[in-house]
Design an enzyme around this catalytic site. Structure first.
Site, mmCIF file in Angstrom:
data_model
loop_
_atom_site.group_PDB
_atom_site.id
_atom_site.type_symbol
_atom_site.label_atom_id
_atom_site.label_comp_id
_atom_site.label_asym_id
_atom_site.label_seq_id
_atom_site.Cartn_x
_atom_site.Cartn_y
_atom_site.Cartn_z
ATOM 1 N N GLU A 139 -5.966 -8.454 2.771
ATOM 2 C CA GLU A 139 -5.329 -9.511 3.552
ATOM 3 C C GLU A 139 -6.374 -10.335 4.293
ATOM 4 O O GLU A 139 -6.295 -11.564 4.346
ATOM 5 C CB GLU A 139 -4.327 -8.907 4.551
ATOM 6 C CG GLU A 139 -3.594 -9.984 5.329
ATOM 7 C CD GLU A 139 -2.766 -9.425 6.478
ATOM 8 O OE1 GLU A 139 -2.103 -8.386 6.302
ATOM 9 O OE2 GLU A 139 -2.803 -10.037 7.553
ATOM 10 N N HIS A 142 0.818 -1.205 0.000
ATOM 11 C CA HIS A 142 0.000 0.000 0.000
ATOM 12 C C HIS A 142 0.854 1.257 0.000
ATOM 13 O O HIS A 142 0.895 2.003 0.972
ATOM 14 C CB HIS A 142 -0.936 -0.020 1.214
ATOM 15 C CG HIS A 142 -2.023 -1.026 1.064
ATOM 16 N ND1 HIS A 142 -2.475 -1.806 2.084
ATOM 17 C CD2 HIS A 142 -2.756 -1.381 -0.013
ATOM 18 C CE1 HIS A 142 -3.433 -2.609 1.646
ATOM 19 N NE2 HIS A 142 -3.614 -2.359 0.377
ATOM 20 N N CYS A 164 2.558 -9.837 13.730
ATOM 21 C CA CYS A 164 3.818 -9.672 13.004
ATOM 22 C C CYS A 164 4.768 -8.771 13.792
ATOM 23 O O CYS A 164 4.368 -7.738 14.321
ATOM 24 C CB CYS A 164 3.469 -9.090 11.642
ATOM 25 S SG CYS A 164 4.594 -7.899 11.029
ATOM 26 N N CYS A 209 3.796 -12.314 2.193
ATOM 27 C CA CYS A 209 4.691 -12.291 3.346
ATOM 28 C C CYS A 209 4.500 -13.559 4.181
ATOM 29 O O CYS A 209 3.353 -13.949 4.463
ATOM 30 C CB CYS A 209 4.395 -11.059 4.195
ATOM 31 S SG CYS A 209 5.373 -11.036 5.700
HETATM 32 S S1 SF4 Z 1 3.882 -5.696 8.101
HETATM 33 FE FE1 SF4 Z 1 4.420 -7.771 8.821
HETATM 34 S S2 SF4 Z 1 2.957 -9.113 7.779
HETATM 35 FE FE2 SF4 Z 1 2.938 -7.157 6.695
HETATM 36 S S3 SF4 Z 1 4.439 -7.415 5.060
HETATM 37 FE FE3 SF4 Z 1 5.526 -6.491 6.797
HETATM 38 S S4 SF4 Z 1 6.442 -8.235 7.897
HETATM 39 FE FE4 SF4 Z 1 4.828 -9.029 6.551
#
Ligand code: SF4
Length: 461
Positions: free
Chosen positions: A238, A147, A345, A208
């Site tokens: 997501e 984004h 995360c 991811c």
């Molecule tokens: S914020 Fe966390 S879940 Fe999202 S892309 Fe980055 S590491 Fe991956």
């Protein structure tokens, strides 16, 4: 960019283009309703009216010859290119000086954790590699890779095209055999993967691993016949993808909605916020799996989350659900009614923790830089707003000006314009950026601020 899908049919046949040892058939039609726009009236509900096993499908897909999630051996050169395009000397100066530096009468304090996370950097780098590996092929992407408008524009320049959308439906028929299709960092719904697999295209999956971890979690819920309570936004890509891997699910966006659900489980004995079954179903009509019945489907629950939600809130929702099950079924039986795995995360957590620390400093204002559709950035803005610090969430330096004016967003999405936002005289500014924001964008914002202060000094001279 807001993207909306509406009800679409996925073909029943799902013979995968897999090594001969792998063959999988989806025995009943799957229907998908999903929305990438929070204002949309459509839902991400996935009707899994079949014995289709999404986990097996995904596992087999990852072993197929047309699938890649590790890049193509061009890591070094693509990282070099990204460094040239996205890094910043201003940020470098800040980092070399303990995250604080003064330019003229502006002291800038940079959050301890900010900007590109590991998952985003990896996704963009693999997309760059895909272009290098397939210089002449048509390359599509199922959604924004991340984004951030700057990065997305760059991919457009590299002729990585978004799958077109007509009347809310993604037009997968534009994808031909031999084309390459990139799945973005936050993943894709299983139905989209099925469609692409059937088309025998090269899939480059940049999802991811933290997002895949959440998918594994909801699959465990499904196996144990637990309903997944997903803390997320039902229209976020997501969460749409996560819901597509879940069995029975309900999506709650905050503590208030979670409290409503728990109050319903306890028959109104929590805070009385819930009411009838009909009212429940109306409230969550876009946020539950097909055929969801709150009287039957809230007996065993597990917690999962959109990786970018507020960490503390996900934890609170988990604790509330656990307490609710203890109250309803007895402490000794809680393990039969509640499960939870940590799926928050690290990157999201670190950026939020750094923001909580930064709002303790003596600052005149905070700049939060990140895409306006970036969920993790909205939560950084939320933390500053909660503390009552003047905080401006902008996606690029172009939101500043003309003159001392700014157009920014509040955490709940309202667009606000403000004149004379930058106070006169010496200033202490805090700055952070979302996990999908390149340092270069932060630098451009700071340079605009320095220019304004320079103009102010010239006027006073
Ligand atoms: S914020 Fe966390 S879940 Fe999202 S892309 Fe980055 S590491 Fe991956």
């Amino acid at each position: 960019m807001a993207i909306a899908f509406q009800l679409c049919r996925i073909p029943t046949r799902t013979d995968l283009f897999l090594p001969e040892t792998f063959s999988l058939r989806c025995r009943k039609p799957l229907s998908l309703r999903c929305s990438g726009d929070s204002s949309s009236a459509s839902s991400p509900a996935v009707a899994a009216e079949s014995d289709f096993d999404a986990k097996v499908f995904r596992k087999n897909l990852t072993r197929s010859k047309n699938y890649n999630r590790k890049g193509f051996g061009h890591k070094e050169e693509t990282l070099e290119l990204m460094n040239r395009e996205y890094t910043s000397d201003v940020i470098k100066t800040l980092k070399e000086n303990g995250n604080e530096y003064t330019w003229g009468n502006v002291t800038v304090k940079l959050a301890e954790a900010y900007g590109f996370c590991w998952g985003v950097e990896r996704a963009v780098q693999i997309a760059y590699e895909a272009r290098k590996q397939f210089p002449d092929e048509k390359i599509w992407i199922t959604n924004e890779i991340i984004h951030n408008p700057t990065v997305n524009k760059r991919l457009e320049e590299m002729k990585v095209e978004n799958i077109p959308i007509e009347q809310g439906n993604k037009q997968f028929e534009v994808v031909d055999k031999g084309d390459v299709v990139i799945l973005p960092a936050f993943g894709a719904a299983v139905e989209e993967m099925l469609t692409l697999s059937d088309k025998n295209v090269q899939i480059v999956d940049t999802t991811c691993p933290w997002v895949s971890k959440v998918w594994n979690t909801v699959e465990k819920h499904k196996k144990g016949e637990y309903t997944s309570i997903i803390h997320g936004k039902y229209s976020h890509e997501e969460t749409i993808a996560t819901a597509s891997f879940a069995g029975t699910y309900i999506i709650v966006k905050n503590m208030q909605e979670a409290t409503y659900v728990c109050d319903y489980i306890l028959g109104g004995a929590l805070d009385g916020s819930s009411s009838t079954r009909e009212a429940f179903l109306e409230k969550f009509k876009y946020a539950v799996s097909d055929g969801f019945d709150p009287d039957k489907d809230l007996v065993k629950v597990g917690i999962a989350n959109q990786t970018t939600m507020l960490k503390g809130e996900t934890e609170e929702i988990g604790k509330l659900a656990e307490r609710t099950m203890m109250q309803k079924y007895g402490v000794e039986n809680v393990n039969d009614h509640f499960i939870s795995f940590n799926t928050i995360c690290d990157a999201t957590q670190e950026r939020q923790d750094a923001m909580y620390k930064m709002v303790e400093d003596d600052l005149d204002l905070i700049l939060v830089v990140g895409g306006w559709n970036s969920s993790n950035t909205s939560h950084l803005q939320e933390i500053a707003e909660e503390r009552g610090i003047p905080s401006y969430w902008i996606d690029s330096e172009q939101r500043i000006g003309p003159g001392n004016r700014i157009a920014y967003k509040l955490n709940h999405g309202e667009l606000v314009e403000k004149e004379n936002w930058l106070p006169k005289g010496p200033l202490a500014i805090g700055i952070t950026s979302g996990a999908s924001t390149p340092d270069k964008v932060v630098e451009d914002v700071l340079i605009k601020v320095f220019d304004l202060k320079r103009e102010e000094a010239l006027q006073l001279a």
